[in-house]
Design a protein around this motif. Structure first.
Motif, PDB file in Angstrom:
ATOM      1  N   ASN A 135       0.863  -1.186   0.000  1.00  0.00           N
ATOM      2  CA  ASN A 135       0.000   0.000   0.000  1.00  0.00           C
ATOM      3  C   ASN A 135       0.895   1.229   0.000  1.00  0.00           C
ATOM      4  O   ASN A 135       1.576   1.500   0.976  1.00  0.00           O
ATOM      5  CB  ASN A 135      -0.907   0.012   1.230  1.00  0.00           C
ATOM      6  CG  ASN A 135      -1.778   1.257   1.285  1.00  0.00           C
ATOM      7  OD1 ASN A 135      -2.032   1.897   0.261  1.00  0.00           O
ATOM      8  ND2 ASN A 135      -2.227   1.624   2.474  1.00  0.00           N
ATOM      9  N   ASN A 136       0.883   1.963  -1.102  1.00  0.00           N
ATOM     10  CA  ASN A 136       1.750   3.122  -1.238  1.00  0.00           C
ATOM     11  C   ASN A 136       1.153   4.383  -0.631  1.00  0.00           C
ATOM     12  O   ASN A 136       1.718   5.460  -0.726  1.00  0.00           O
ATOM     13  CB  ASN A 136       2.077   3.352  -2.722  1.00  0.00           C
ATOM     14  CG  ASN A 136       3.198   4.333  -2.937  1.00  0.00           C
ATOM     15  OD1 ASN A 136       3.009   5.376  -3.562  1.00  0.00           O
ATOM     16  ND2 ASN A 136       4.381   4.032  -2.411  1.00  0.00           N
ATOM     17  N   GLY A 138       3.115  -2.154 -10.176  1.00  0.00           N
ATOM     18  CA  GLY A 138       3.389  -3.513  -9.714  1.00  0.00           C
ATOM     19  C   GLY A 138       4.839  -3.873  -9.926  1.00  0.00           C
ATOM     20  O   GLY A 138       5.550  -3.245 -10.704  1.00  0.00           O
ATOM     21  N   VAL A 139       5.275  -4.890  -9.203  1.00  0.00           N
ATOM     22  CA  VAL A 139       6.610  -5.466  -9.328  1.00  0.00           C
ATOM     23  C   VAL A 139       6.426  -6.955  -9.579  1.00  0.00           C
ATOM     24  O   VAL A 139       5.584  -7.598  -8.949  1.00  0.00           O
ATOM     25  CB  VAL A 139       7.437  -5.226  -8.048  1.00  0.00           C
ATOM     26  CG1 VAL A 139       8.796  -5.899  -8.154  1.00  0.00           C
ATOM     27  CG2 VAL A 139       7.608  -3.738  -7.795  1.00  0.00           C
ATOM     28  N   CYS A 167      -1.306  -1.165  -4.348  1.00  0.00           N
ATOM     29  CA  CYS A 167      -2.336  -0.131  -4.449  1.00  0.00           C
ATOM     30  C   CYS A 167      -1.853   1.207  -3.907  1.00  0.00           C
ATOM     31  O   CYS A 167      -0.869   1.283  -3.161  1.00  0.00           O
ATOM     32  CB  CYS A 167      -3.595  -0.562  -3.695  1.00  0.00           C
ATOM     33  SG  CYS A 167      -3.371  -0.748  -1.921  1.00  0.00           S
ATOM     34  N   LEU A 168      -2.542   2.253  -4.304  1.00  0.00           N
ATOM     35  CA  LEU A 168      -2.385   3.583  -3.728  1.00  0.00           C
ATOM     36  C   LEU A 168      -3.717   4.305  -3.858  1.00  0.00           C
ATOM     37  O   LEU A 168      -4.602   3.882  -4.603  1.00  0.00           O
ATOM     38  CB  LEU A 168      -1.255   4.365  -4.401  1.00  0.00           C
ATOM     39  CG  LEU A 168      -1.272   4.632  -5.916  1.00  0.00           C
ATOM     40  CD1 LEU A 168      -2.271   5.707  -6.304  1.00  0.00           C
ATOM     41  CD2 LEU A 168       0.109   5.044  -6.380  1.00  0.00           C
ATOM     42  N   GLY A 226      -8.873  10.417  -3.880  1.00  0.00           N
ATOM     43  CA  GLY A 226      -9.882   9.815  -3.016  1.00  0.00           C
ATOM     44  C   GLY A 226     -10.267   8.410  -3.385  1.00  0.00           C
ATOM     45  O   GLY A 226     -11.001   7.750  -2.636  1.00  0.00           O
ATOM     46  N   GLU A 227      -9.788   7.900  -4.534  1.00  0.00           N
ATOM     47  CA  GLU A 227     -10.104   6.547  -4.980  1.00  0.00           C
ATOM     48  C   GLU A 227      -8.895   5.635  -4.778  1.00  0.00           C
ATOM     49  O   GLU A 227      -7.758   6.051  -5.000  1.00  0.00           O
ATOM     50  CB  GLU A 227     -10.499   6.528  -6.459  1.00  0.00           C
ATOM     51  CG  GLU A 227     -11.741   7.342  -6.787  1.00  0.00           C
ATOM     52  CD  GLU A 227     -12.059   7.329  -8.263  1.00  0.00           C
ATOM     53  OE1 GLU A 227     -13.249   7.474  -8.610  1.00  0.00           O
ATOM     54  OE2 GLU A 227     -11.124   7.173  -9.085  1.00  0.00           O
ATOM     55  N   MET A 228      -9.152   4.398  -4.402  1.00  0.00           N
ATOM     56  CA  MET A 228      -8.069   3.447  -4.240  1.00  0.00           C
ATOM     57  C   MET A 228      -7.868   2.696  -5.549  1.00  0.00           C
ATOM     58  O   MET A 228      -8.798   2.092  -6.089  1.00  0.00           O
ATOM     59  CB  MET A 228      -8.361   2.474  -3.096  1.00  0.00           C
ATOM     60  CG  MET A 228      -7.152   1.655  -2.676  1.00  0.00           C
ATOM     61  SD  MET A 228      -7.455   0.672  -1.180  1.00  0.00           S
ATOM     62  CE  MET A 228      -7.674   1.984   0.033  1.00  0.00           C
ATOM     63  N   LYS A 229      -6.649   2.735  -6.067  1.00  0.00           N
ATOM     64  CA  LYS A 229      -6.293   2.081  -7.317  1.00  0.00           C
ATOM     65  C   LYS A 229      -5.602   0.759  -6.996  1.00  0.00           C
ATOM     66  O   LYS A 229      -4.550   0.744  -6.354  1.00  0.00           O
ATOM     67  CB  LYS A 229      -5.375   2.976  -8.148  1.00  0.00           C
ATOM     68  CG  LYS A 229      -5.909   4.397  -8.377  1.00  0.00           C
ATOM     69  CD  LYS A 229      -7.180   4.406  -9.221  1.00  0.00           C
ATOM     70  CE  LYS A 229      -7.695   5.826  -9.454  1.00  0.00           C
ATOM     71  NZ  LYS A 229      -8.884   5.841 -10.328  1.00  0.00           N
TER      72      LYS A 229
END
Length: 599
Positions: free
Chosen positions: A509-510, A545-546, A559-560, A564-567
């Protein structure tokens, strides 16, 4: 022989304890991994001297983590190890002209040494002193970052243009996803001896179009990048484009930076590497840490569908150290590749989840690791659909930003890699625990979920309080310095017993994009926060991604939060996880999060 035996024994134990990056973590390695921020080092092993070197051309020896991700090659077997790849895409609301984009990139490359570097030195030791040719002695030509002048490498060396036809967002997304799919596993575009160690594809419908989106796909050798750096680089490039369009030039160019310190120096402090302190650096806390990590193997966490073998036994480690893949070689190991699913959690659901986390006094990351663990229970029986209540333990890799720990010498001022992680041990849980919770919540609601999230928080606090990041870094640096861990990773990736899996699941989680500090600019007294909007450009999406194709987690989420939206990016390895199973996993995860957040 006594010295060789001691080194091999310590290395075997270290295989259960040291830290690797989330994408190249051998199954027998269990602790902290490193992947999310910046790093540096120099000719004297651990003392950065870039201040004494003209900014136009800088050099420093790679750190242990960077040598793993590069990777440092292993000559005796003539094995050529694939690089670790980090890919990030930014979708912008408008499309610049090519000339403006190139000027924006040139400024960023002039600012950050690792964006214009190549590698010198083969990293070979003077000799290998054990029977299995794994233990190293000396290193006359260490792998070294060599940053060119600010004009030798420019946008012409990294930027390529992909024209998109179809005229809608569907066609654009299909275009950048094709590159994302290829580059997350395939690093053949990068020749480290020549450089540069990154590239950028620009996917566009037509040049210089307001209101017509485009996509920037960044592909890095992970030795020079993490997602925090990628976020700041996106912000710098987009800000540059807006400045050129508004004022005719970049009014506040990026500040010229020195190379970042290595993760080992940032966490442990200068002159604290293994070669600097040797056994003096091993404290009772380090020994306790190693023992605790070794003991985790007794819980036998699952790492493969319908498997209770954790693949991290001492016998497996000894097999690998002797130069053999545990259980024999997996004939399909070279064919594994990432399978991708992308999701966006709505702003309303993201906000509701944050509120629930605050009510339960845990973080978003704690909620994500809990959801990933429970979702994993729904897909661990290998498709048998038995639902017989089999109970299993789960080992989850939780990413950390190692800028926050130890000496904290790195401040994220330039592009680099300072990512980390720790292990969470959860369970035992019955199979299909996630399905039961989201489809038939018990009368008490989601108490089980929040208890699991709290357990993750408690484990994280205990890890930090015991100086776990420092101990993990110490053990990893020791193991990488005295042994060819790149070869050990290669062997574990080929193992039939583990198929390269080390963890039941992993979560990176970034955090919130807009809460991160931008790179420094000339004429600014303080670093500004990242912005989702610069001029006519809005950053609509960021996914990253890695690769876990060779080694890593069974299920992986990166994800980050942006605007306001989580990607969300789900990127496990197939055929271990099929495309259809990954799609179902992504849907089940989102369904569980929505149920938890909105119930």
């Amino acid at each position: 022989m006594k010295l060789q035996g001691l080194i091999l024994a310590l290395t075997t134990l270290g295989l259960h304890t040291c830290a690797f990056t989330p994408s190249l973590r051998p199954p027998v390695l269990s602790v902290v991994s490193l992947a999310a921020t910046t790093t540096v080092e120099d000719e004297s092993e651990s003392v950065p001297k870039t201040a004494a070197v003209p900014q136009a051309a800088q050099r420093r020896i790679l750190g242990s983590q960077e040598n793993l991700m590069l990777p440092r090659q292993y000559s005796p077997g003539k094995d050529v190890f694939p690089q670790m790849n980090h890919v990030s895409v930014a979708v912008l609301s408008s499309t610049p002209s090519e000339e403006i984009l190139r000027q924006a990139i040139d400024d960023a490359m002039a600012s950050h040494p690792l964006l214009r570097c190549h590698i010198e030195g083969d990293g070979e030791p003077d000799e290998r002193i054990d029977l299995f040719q794994m233990v190293r002695k000396g290193e006359p030509q260490p792998c070294t970052f060599c940053s060119s002048s600010t004009t030798e490498f420019t946008s012409k060396d990294v930027l390529s243009v992909v024209d998109v036809f179809g005229g809608d967002r569907v066609a654009l997304d299909a275009s950048w996803k094709t590159t994302f799919q290829k580059d997350i596993d395939d690093g053949s575009w990068c020749t480290v001896e020549k450089g540069p160690l990154w590239k950028l594809e620009w996917h566009r419908y037509q040049e210089d179009s307001n209101g017509i989106p485009c996509a920037l796909v960044f592909s890095f050798n992970h030795a020079i990048s993490d997602q925090s750096s990628a976020n700041r680089l996106i912000d710098q490039i987009v800000g540059n484009m807006a400045s050129i369009e508004a004022d005719g030039s970049i009014t506040k160019p990026g500040k010229k930076q020195d190379m970042p310190v290595s993760v080992e120096d940032s966490v442990l402090g200068l002159h604290q590497r293994w070669n600097d302190v040797l056994v003096k650096g091993i404290s009772p806390g380090t020994i306790a840490y190693v023992a605790g990590k070794a003991a985790e193997g007794f819980k036998s966490p699952v790492i493969l569908p319908d498997s209770e073998n954790d693949g991290s036994s001492v016998m497996s480690s000894l097999s690998i150290i002797s130069g053999n893949a545990a259980g024999g070689e997996d004939a399909g190991s070279e064919d594994r590749k990432s399978t991708l699913q992308f999701r966006t959690l709505s702003a309303a659901t993201t906000s509701a989840l944050l509120n629930k986390c605050r009510e339960n006094q845990v973080s978003i990351t704690n909620a994500l690791t809990a959801a990933t663990t429970l979702a994993s229970t729904d897909f661990i029986d290998g498709g048998n659909q038995a639902d017989d209540g089999k109970r299993r333990n789960y080992k989850v890799l939780q990413s950390l930003d190692l800028r926050r720990f130890g000496a904290q010498l790195d401040q994220g001022k330039t592009v680099g890699c300072l990512a980390g992680s720790m292990d969470l041990m959860h369970g035992p849980f019955p199979d299909y625990s996630g399905k039961a919770l989201r489809e038939n919540p018990p009368p008490e609601g989601f108490v089980q979920f929040w208890r699991l999230a709290q357990d993750g928080l408690d484990q994280t606090r205990a890890f930090v309080a015991s100086e776990g990041p420092k101990h993990a870094m110490r053990v990893f640096d020791f193991a990488m310095t005295i042994a060819d861990l790149n070869n050990l990773v290669y062997l574990t990736a080929q193992s039939k017993d583990t198929q390269g899996r080390a963890y039941s699941a992993g979560v990176t989680n970034n955090g919130v994009y807009e809460r991160q500090e931008a790179f420094e600019r000339e004429g600014e007294s303080a670093r500004a926060p990242l912005k989702t909007k610069h001029g006519r450009y809005n950053v609509d999406d960021i996914f990253f991604g890695v690769s876990h194709a060779r080694s890593g987690c069974l299920y992986q989420l990166s994800c980050l939060t942006l605007g306001g939206e989580m990607k969300l990016t789900f990127h496990p390895a197939m055929p271990i996880v099929s495309e259809e199973t990954n799609r179902q996993f992504a849907d089940a995860f989102v369904e569980l999060i929505e149920a938890v957040a909105c119930n």
